[in-house]
Enzyme design. Structure first.
Site, PDB file in Angstrom:
ATOM      1  N   GLU A  46       0.831  -1.216   0.000  1.00 48.52           N
ATOM      2  CA  GLU A  46       0.000   0.000   0.000  1.00 48.52           C
ATOM      3  C   GLU A  46       0.862   1.261   0.000  1.00 48.52           C
ATOM      4  O   GLU A  46       0.623   2.200  -0.769  1.00 48.52           O
ATOM      5  CB  GLU A  46      -0.941   0.016   1.214  1.00 48.52           C
ATOM      6  CG  GLU A  46      -2.033  -1.049   1.179  1.00 48.52           C
ATOM      7  CD  GLU A  46      -3.042  -0.863   0.049  1.00 48.52           C
ATOM      8  OE1 GLU A  46      -3.219   0.258  -0.429  1.00 48.52           O
ATOM      9  OE2 GLU A  46      -3.646  -1.867  -0.359  1.00 48.52           O
ATOM     10  N   ASN A  50       1.445   3.874  -3.122  1.00 54.58           N
ATOM     11  CA  ASN A  50       1.144   5.304  -2.957  1.00 54.58           C
ATOM     12  C   ASN A  50       2.306   6.179  -3.414  1.00 54.58           C
ATOM     13  O   ASN A  50       2.109   7.193  -4.093  1.00 54.58           O
ATOM     14  CB  ASN A  50       0.833   5.617  -1.491  1.00 54.58           C
ATOM     15  CG  ASN A  50      -0.593   5.242  -1.109  1.00 54.58           C
ATOM     16  OD1 ASN A  50      -1.386   4.840  -1.951  1.00 54.58           O
ATOM     17  ND2 ASN A  50      -0.902   5.371   0.171  1.00 54.58           N
ATOM     18  N   ARG A 106      -8.937   3.713  -7.707  1.00 55.09           N
ATOM     19  CA  ARG A 106      -8.437   3.737  -6.336  1.00 55.09           C
ATOM     20  C   ARG A 106      -9.638   3.782  -5.406  1.00 55.09           C
ATOM     21  O   ARG A 106     -10.619   4.469  -5.707  1.00 55.09           O
ATOM     22  CB  ARG A 106      -7.575   4.977  -6.096  1.00 55.09           C
ATOM     23  CG  ARG A 106      -6.361   5.069  -6.968  1.00 55.09           C
ATOM     24  CD  ARG A 106      -5.260   4.191  -6.443  1.00 55.09           C
ATOM     25  NE  ARG A 106      -4.768   3.329  -7.485  1.00 55.09           N
ATOM     26  CZ  ARG A 106      -4.107   2.208  -7.248  1.00 55.09           C
ATOM     27  NH1 ARG A 106      -3.880   1.811  -6.013  1.00 55.09           N
ATOM     28  NH2 ARG A 106      -3.676   1.471  -8.228  1.00 55.09           N
TER      29      ARG A 106
HETATM   30  N1  LIG Z   1       3.170   9.107  -1.131  1.00 55.75           N
HETATM   31  C1  LIG Z   1       2.158   9.929  -1.420  1.00 55.75           C
HETATM   32  N2  LIG Z   1       2.406  11.105  -2.091  1.00 55.75           N
HETATM   33  C2  LIG Z   1       1.384  11.942  -2.395  1.00 55.75           C
HETATM   34  N3  LIG Z   1       0.086  11.741  -2.054  1.00 55.75           N
HETATM   35  C3  LIG Z   1      -0.201  10.607  -1.381  1.00 55.75           C
HETATM   36  C4  LIG Z   1       0.817   9.649  -1.022  1.00 55.75           C
HETATM   37  N4  LIG Z   1       0.212   8.640  -0.344  1.00 55.75           N
HETATM   38  C5  LIG Z   1      -1.097   8.958  -0.284  1.00 55.75           C
HETATM   39  N5  LIG Z   1      -1.364  10.128  -0.895  1.00 55.75           N
HETATM   40  C6  LIG Z   1      -2.673  10.806  -0.979  1.00 55.75           C
HETATM   41  O1  LIG Z   1      -3.520  10.255   0.014  1.00 55.75           O
HETATM   42  C7  LIG Z   1      -4.723   9.742  -0.578  1.00 55.75           C
HETATM   43  C8  LIG Z   1      -5.202   8.546   0.216  1.00 55.75           C
HETATM   44  O2  LIG Z   1      -4.287   7.461   0.101  1.00 55.75           O
HETATM   45  P1  LIG Z   1      -4.848   5.968   0.239  1.00 55.75           P
HETATM   46  O3  LIG Z   1      -3.718   5.018   0.028  1.00 55.75           O
HETATM   47  O4  LIG Z   1      -5.592   5.875   1.528  1.00 55.75           O
HETATM   48  O5  LIG Z   1      -5.918   5.853  -0.936  1.00 55.75           O
HETATM   49  P2  LIG Z   1      -5.659   5.698  -2.514  1.00 55.75           P
HETATM   50  O6  LIG Z   1      -4.228   5.399  -2.778  1.00 55.75           O
HETATM   51  O7  LIG Z   1      -6.221   6.891  -3.177  1.00 55.75           O
HETATM   52  O8  LIG Z   1      -6.542   4.421  -2.876  1.00 55.75           O
HETATM   53  P3  LIG Z   1      -6.163   2.879  -2.573  1.00 55.75           P
HETATM   54  O9  LIG Z   1      -4.949   2.882  -1.686  1.00 55.75           O
HETATM   55  O10 LIG Z   1      -7.359   2.288  -1.910  1.00 55.75           O
HETATM   56  O11 LIG Z   1      -5.880   2.309  -3.919  1.00 55.75           O
HETATM   57  C9  LIG Z   1      -4.346   9.452  -2.028  1.00 55.75           C
HETATM   58  O12 LIG Z   1      -5.469   9.462  -2.874  1.00 55.75           O
HETATM   59  C10 LIG Z   1      -3.370  10.593  -2.315  1.00 55.75           C
HETATM   60  O13 LIG Z   1      -4.044  11.786  -2.620  1.00 55.75           O
HETATM   61 MG   LIG Z   2      -3.201   3.917  -1.757  1.00 57.84          MG
END
Ligand SMILES: Nc1ncnc2c1ncn2[C@@H]1O[C@H](COP(=O)(O)OP(=O)(O)OP(=O)(O)O)[C@@H](O)[C@H]1O
Ligand SMILES: [Mg+2]
Length: 147
Positions: A46, A50, A106
């Site tokens: 995860e 990200n 996502r």
């Molecule tokens: N390393 C990162 N750099 C920039 N933004 C991030 C990063 N990690 C998370 N985010 C932001 O935080 C939000 C939430 O992250 P999260 O992992 O909970 O959900 P997601 O990645 O959108 O979906 P999923 O993980 O369920 O596929 C992301 O949509 C993004 O906007």
């Molecule tokens: Mg994610």
């Protein structure tokens, strides 16, 4: 005793499984349960996904930095860092179902999964400079001695 390792790799989706397996192999020294190992692999996936997808928007010039440390008492600490675009509002990003990329299928559950599977999740981020995720878990040690 503390034992640590570091990895760095290009921000390519195909490296996600490399990071997951490498961290799992390192943590295996603590003789984790199958559930614990599955949870650790899932959170590494995860956080690394990200970094690649959100941090660098899949620009493979970006580098992802993963480190892990294990302690004799069964504590595992993992950090996943990128030097990508950063998170504008961390509290909002942590909310279940919050995503800035609904178009890419996502679901916004990555941080929620990390929080469920780990004992502690720390997020530090600065827009345009990057993000560091620090994950901690205490394993239920089956062996009194880990060598
Ligand atoms: N390393 C990162 N750099 C920039 N933004 C991030 C990063 N990690 C998370 N985010 C932001 O935080 C939000 C939430 O992250 P999260 O992992 O909970 O959900 P997601 O990645 O959108 O979906 P999923 O993980 O369920 O596929 C992301 O949509 C993004 O906007
Ligand atoms: Mg994610």
């Amino acid at each position: 005793m503390k034992n640590k390792m570091q990895l760095q790799f290009s921000a390519l989706s195909r490296n996600e499984s490399f990071a997951r397996v490498a961290v799992a192999a390192f943590v295996a020294q603590l003789d984790p349960t199958l559930d614990e190992l599955t949870e650790i692999k899932t959170v590494v996936s995860e956080a690394v996904t990200n970094a690649i997808i959100h941090g660098y928007e899949e620009n493979p010039d970006g580098m992802v930095y993963v480190s892990a440390a294990i302690y004799d008492d069964g504590t595992v600490e993992i950090t996943v860092r990128d030097e990508g675009k950063g998170i504008a509002d961390i509290e909002e990003a942590r909310q279940p179902l919050f995503t800035t990329k609904p178009d890419l299928e996502r679901s916004g559950m990555g941080f929620t999964i990390m929080e469920n599977f780990m004992d502690d999740v720390e997020i530090k981020s600065q827009p345009e400079s990057g993000t560091i995720i620090r994950l901690k878990k205490h394993l239920a040690l089956k062996n009194a001695l880990c060598n």
